[in-house]
Design an enzyme around this catalytic site. Structure first.
Site, PDB file in Angstrom:
ATOM      1  N   HIS A   2      -9.635 -30.447 -30.692  1.00 12.16           N
ATOM      2  CA  HIS A   2     -10.565 -29.400 -30.261  1.00 12.16           C
ATOM      3  C   HIS A   2     -11.376 -29.844 -29.042  1.00 12.16           C
ATOM      4  O   HIS A   2     -12.598 -29.677 -28.991  1.00 12.16           O
ATOM      5  CB  HIS A   2     -11.477 -28.982 -31.406  1.00 12.16           C
ATOM      6  CG  HIS A   2     -10.740 -28.388 -32.570  1.00 12.16           C
ATOM      7  ND1 HIS A   2      -9.890 -27.310 -32.440  1.00 12.16           N
ATOM      8  CD2 HIS A   2     -10.701 -28.743 -33.884  1.00 12.16           C
ATOM      9  CE1 HIS A   2      -9.374 -27.023 -33.623  1.00 12.16           C
ATOM     10  NE2 HIS A   2      -9.837 -27.876 -34.511  1.00 12.16           N
ATOM     11  N   LYS A  43       0.834  -1.205   0.000  1.00 13.53           N
ATOM     12  CA  LYS A  43       0.000   0.000   0.000  1.00 13.53           C
ATOM     13  C   LYS A  43       0.865   1.249   0.000  1.00 13.53           C
ATOM     14  O   LYS A  43       0.578   2.216  -0.729  1.00 13.53           O
ATOM     15  CB  LYS A  43      -0.915   0.001   1.230  1.00 13.53           C
ATOM     16  CG  LYS A  43      -1.707   1.303   1.370  1.00 13.53           C
ATOM     17  CD  LYS A  43      -2.691   1.275   2.517  1.00 13.53           C
ATOM     18  CE  LYS A  43      -3.432   2.605   2.610  1.00 13.53           C
ATOM     19  NZ  LYS A  43      -4.522   2.584   3.597  1.00 13.53           N
TER      20      LYS A  43
END
Length: 538
Positions: free
Chosen positions: A290, A149
């Site tokens: 696929h 922070k």
């Protein structure tokens, strides 16, 4: 209520004069600390980290000398103190913050090096509840978040992989770290604590049997940045979660070019499918294209299983993924490399097999270290607009089900074995799924159609094409069995399978027209069993 900013300008370069180091993973720690010390940085540390640095001959201050308070409660409380967090959170260019530091004797901490208790590894190793709780880090995340922070003034290092970048920045900037790097490290630190908390919360939910917690977080660690995603205009990356499940995430890539997004998706589908087949019972091979199987087979050897799987749909197999449920041997490798294949994935491989695959330099060979457990619980996550769909992994296994014969004729022993095989495969075929099987081999697969009838017909047509390619006059669906991933809502889908030559059927049952479907099966002389379990896969 949001806290208003005082709008104090953020400095670009910030000197590092005092550093706090407290790590579980000590990889590169001593070298990093020594490089800091060589620049005159004062070192502060805790517990095992302090002992490791002192043993290496570095001068280091114990955290208790900073806090004026000893570590207590088995180390649960050691860094949660104003002298630590004040030194991390103070805005150095704010007069009020400076006054508070002077009043309370708080010194600034310019760099924090913290990585967290190994919670993910601990619970993945089967730790009990009490051990899991003890491995939830509190002080580490608190310091990490405080430093991140206040990245305007503090450099937060949460990953040993960043040690070199920090030392290089100090060297290039006369002992200072630029804002751009501080921001990057802060973002990484917040991502780490988020993933850590996600692992803790999901484990906790599992421990108490909470399947739908009020908040669900999913976290992962970057494994690879990809050139693009499903299509070239999409960005993509691969992240590993804390779950230890044999597969793509655990695999060592022995050779071949980097895996693409589609490669990983298809390879995962292939390995999950082949893991349904117990190697103690049979050798099995799955060929995927696929994300759908174009051929799956059992055999006495991997070579035999591969040849049978390939015969199901040799056209679609070109450029596919090959998954094996046992270590790749030379005999199977020789067959697989005869056609273009994108990926081979197996639990392991012999050196001879590795040497054979090496002839195809672009062919990826992945060794996972084991098979995925098809019965293991887990989470499956899918994104939708504005949300996540989260469900339990489909851990249903046909061998565990109470199969119910619903027709006048019961399946023969061979038909029953093939029915179980077919349902095992159908679980891994996109819905609507129809799978024809004969003698432990798929002979027709219909996937992803809007109509179950269409899936049945497409699978039969593909079987005809495969027979023609093999020079056979009769498609292998003649005398086969058929599996459906969900119930037949009408008899028409069943009759399409009859027309293809199927003699036995396995399906979940549960349709309001089950009686109609059963009657049609009896009239056709079919054997049919209900599983009571559906396997939709979207």
């Amino acid at each position: 209520m949001a806290v208003a900013s005082k709008r104090i300008p953020v400095p670009d370069l910030v000197p590092v004069k005092r550093a706090l180091l407290s790590v579980s993973d000590k990889t590169g720690l001593v070298a990093f600390a020594a490089a800091l010390a060589a620049r005159g940085v004062a070192l502060i540390s805790t517990g095992g980290t302090r002992a490791a640095l002192a043993e290496a001959g570095l001068e280091v201050t114990d955290i208790s000398d900073v806090t004026g308070f000893p570590e207590i409660m088995d180390g649960r409380v050691k860094t949660l103190h104003p002298n630590v967090h004040g030194g991390l959170l103070a805005i150095r260019d704010d007069a009020d913050h400076r006054a508070a530091m002077e009043t309370h004797g708080i010194e600034g901490i310019d760099l924090v090096c913290v990585n967290l208790y190994p919670f993910e590894e601990t619970v993945a190793g089967g730790a009990d509840y009490a051990t899991g709780i003890e491995n939830i880090d509190i002080g580490g995340p608190a310091m990490t978040r405080a430093a991140a922070k206040n990245h305007a003034y503090v450099t937060m290092v949460s990953d040993p992989a960043d040690y070199d970048a920090v030392i290089a920045a100090l060297g290039e900037n006369d002992g200072q770290v630029p804002l751009s790097l501080r921001k990057q490290l802060a973002q990484k630190a917040f991502a780490r604590t988020a993933a850590y908390d996600a692992a803790v919360s999901n484990w906790f939910a599992g421990e108490i049997g909470e399947t739908a917690p009020a908040h669900r977080a999913i976290g992962g660690t970057l494994a690879e940045v990809m050139r693009y995603g499903e299509n070239p205009h999409q960005q993509a990356a691969f992240y590993k979660t804390g779950e230890h499940r044999f597969g793509v995430a655990t695999a060592r890539q022995i050779q071949g070019k980097a895996l693409s997004y589609n490669n990983i998706n298809d390879t995962d589908a292939a390995f999950e499918l082949v893991s349904e087949f117990d190697p103690a019972r049979t050798r099995a091979v799955a060929i995927i294209k696929h994300a759908n199987p174009c051929g799956v087979a059992e055999g006495e050897t991997l070579k035999a299983a591969y040849e049978k799987a390939l015969a199901c749909d040799p056209v679609s197999a070109f450029g596919g993924i090959v998954a094996l449920n046992a270590p790749l041997d030379a005999e199977a490798a020789e067959e697989i490399v005869k056609i273009f294949t994108e990926v081979i994935i197996a639990p392991d491989a012999s050196q001879d097999a590795i040497d054979i695959v090496a002839r195809k330099k672009n062919l990826r060979l992945l060794l996972t270290g084991g098979l995925a457990d098809p019965r293991a619980p887990g989470l499956a996550v899918k994104t939708v607009a504005g949300g996540l769909l989260v469900q339990g992994r489909d851990s249903g296994v046909v061998d565990d089900l109470d199969l119910k014969v619903v027709t006048k004729r019961a399946p023969s022993a061979q038909e029953l074995a093939d029915l179980k095989f077919a349902f095992r495969v159908a679980k891994h075929v996109k819905s609507n799924a129809i799978v024809y099987v004969k003698d432990g081999t798929t002979v027709g697969v219909g996937a992803g159609q809007m109509s179950r009838v269409d899936s049945a017909r497409i699978a039969a047509r593909k079987a005809e094409d495969a027979a023609e390619a093999a020079g056979a006059t009769t498609p292998l669906t003649r005398g086969s069995v058929v599996a459906s991933d969900a119930f037949f809502p009408f008899a028409d889908g069943l009759m399409a399978a009859v027309e293809a030559g199927a003699t036995a059927v396995i399906q979940p049952g549960g349709s309001m027209r089950d009686d109609e479907v059963i009657k049609a099966a009896d009239e056709a002389g079919l054997a049919m069993v209900f599983t009571g379990m559906r396997h939709f896969r979207h």
